[in-house]
Design an enzyme around this catalytic site. Structure first.
Site, PDB file in Angstrom:
ATOM      1  NE  ARG A 148      -3.500  -2.157   2.928  1.00  0.00           N
ATOM      2  CZ  ARG A 148      -3.239  -3.260   3.619  1.00  0.00           C
ATOM      3  NH1 ARG A 148      -2.035  -3.406   4.193  1.00  0.00           N
ATOM      4  NH2 ARG A 148      -4.132  -4.220   3.772  1.00  0.00           N
ATOM      5  CE  LYS A 172      -6.297  -0.575   4.812  1.00  0.00           C
ATOM      6  NZ  LYS A 172      -7.657  -0.866   4.292  1.00  0.00           N
ATOM      7  CG  HIS A 242      -4.498   0.474  -3.908  1.00  0.00           C
ATOM      8  ND1 HIS A 242      -3.820   0.496  -2.708  1.00  0.00           N
ATOM      9  CD2 HIS A 242      -5.479  -0.451  -3.755  1.00  0.00           C
ATOM     10  CE1 HIS A 242      -4.369  -0.368  -1.868  1.00  0.00           C
ATOM     11  NE2 HIS A 242      -5.372  -0.965  -2.480  1.00  0.00           N
ATOM     12  NE  ARG A 245      -2.913  -3.621  -1.233  1.00  0.00           N
ATOM     13  CZ  ARG A 245      -2.426  -4.370  -0.253  1.00  0.00           C
ATOM     14  NH1 ARG A 245      -1.127  -4.575  -0.144  1.00  0.00           N
ATOM     15  NH2 ARG A 245      -3.242  -4.936   0.631  1.00  0.00           N
ATOM     16  CG  HIS A 268      -6.239  -8.466   1.586  1.00  0.00           C
ATOM     17  ND1 HIS A 268      -6.463  -8.918   0.296  1.00  0.00           N
ATOM     18  CD2 HIS A 268      -6.015  -7.127   1.463  1.00  0.00           C
ATOM     19  CE1 HIS A 268      -6.377  -7.909  -0.550  1.00  0.00           C
ATOM     20  NE2 HIS A 268      -6.109  -6.824   0.134  1.00  0.00           N
ATOM     21  CE1 TYR A 277      -6.207  -7.209  -6.700  1.00  0.00           C
ATOM     22  CE2 TYR A 277      -6.390  -8.240  -4.561  1.00  0.00           C
ATOM     23  CZ  TYR A 277      -6.136  -7.125  -5.339  1.00  0.00           C
ATOM     24  OH  TYR A 277      -5.830  -5.933  -4.739  1.00  0.00           O
TER      25      TYR A 277
END
Length: 297
Positions: A148, A172, A242, A245, A268, A277
């Site tokens: 990210r 995150k 992004h 990514r 994730h 994806y």
């Protein structure tokens, strides 16, 4: 207790108790502040403890005319979290947001670049120009490790393990993960560290990628670098950090990587997020089926 005081406590709760990222904490607190502004402008005198479902519905209806469905959904989520926080802290017994529904959001497939487009962008960077080596290293790292942009700007020299080909990433909510450092990323990071950084004035000494003033780069600056690089070589897709990514994850999947591995690499929390994806075309899926299914061997 006043709305504004509880919003400050809520921010602390999100950061410390929930471990959410700085951007999420800011967004959620802004959403609750918007609700309070709405009540003040509408002359609604309800306190946090006696706030009604009808007031929430009125606010959400008003917002639906001003903001998109994604922002509406986040505001509903913020309100639910806020009132759950009040229950957690024993300020009230029930949440008026319990039965409030967020708008349904269609899953938007991510914009990606193919390998030729990525090579074109990278080859278009003039390495002999000021910051060229840095910019090449930035894009190589975004694509090579699937980071990210918020993770990229926080990379420190102490979190790069060149010999082991690993980057320790702060993701995150402050969650750390180890991500492989690709050979191209490693090459251009090493060039940047050895041949560029020694001649810069450095203020943020442990930060890897620095701006002209020797300080940590902003996310906005990374966006600008990428858009300028794409524009220079004639790529008209609307891309961002992004995009690399998304391309990283998609290309791994196309070449046979499993979703669980991609989930770990991307950081994730849920594999459901990673499943976006699987937007590969039928031709590729058929090829994988023919190559790997035991009845086709």
């Amino acid at each position: 207790m006043s709305w504004r005081k509880l919003i400050n406590d809520f921010k602390f709760y999100l950061k410390i108790e929930r471990g959410l990222s700085k951007n999420t904490v800011m967004s959620y607190s802004h959403d609750i502040s918007s609700f309070v502004d709405f009540m003040e402008n509408s002359n609604i005198k309800e306190s946090p403890q006696n706030c009604s479902k009808e007031t929430l519905q009125q606010f959400i209806f008003t917002q639906s005319k001003l903001i998109g469905s994604n922002s509406q959904a986040r505001r509903v989520s913020a309100l639910k979290s806020f009132f759950n926080f009040l229950i957690f802290e024993n300020y009230c017994q029930d949440s008026p947001a319990d039965l409030i529904e967020a708008p349904k959001i269609g899953r938007k497939l991510p914009q990606i670049l193919n390998t030729n487009e990525i090579e074109k962008i990278l080859d278009g960077i003039e390495l002999n120009k000021s910051q060229g080596q840095r910019n090449r290293a930035i894009i190589e790292t975004l694509y090579g490790s699937g980071l990210r942009v918020s993770e990229l700007v926080e990379i420190t020299l102490s979190n790069i393990f060149i010999k082991e080909n690993i980057i320790r990433v702060n993701g995150k909510g402050g969650k750390q993960r180890l991500v492989p450092l690709g050979s191209y990323s490693k090459k251009f990071i090493q060039i940047y560290i050895d041949e560029v950084r020694p001649f810069e004035k450095i203020k943020d000494e442990d930060i890897l990628f620095l701006n002209r003033n020797g300080k940590k780069m902003s996310r906005a600056m990374i966006f600008t670098i990428i858009r300028n690089a794409a524009k220079k070589v004639g790529i008209k897709k609307k891309i961002s950090p992004h995009t690399f990514r998304h391309s990283f994850a998609t290309h791994l999947l196309e070449n046979g990587a499993d979703l669980r591995t991609i989930q770990l690499l991307l950081g994730h929390e849920s594999i459901i997020t990673t499943e976006i994806y699987t937007h590969l075309d039928n031709k590729h899926l058929k090829k994988v089926m023919e190559e790997f299914h035991p009845r086709n061997l």
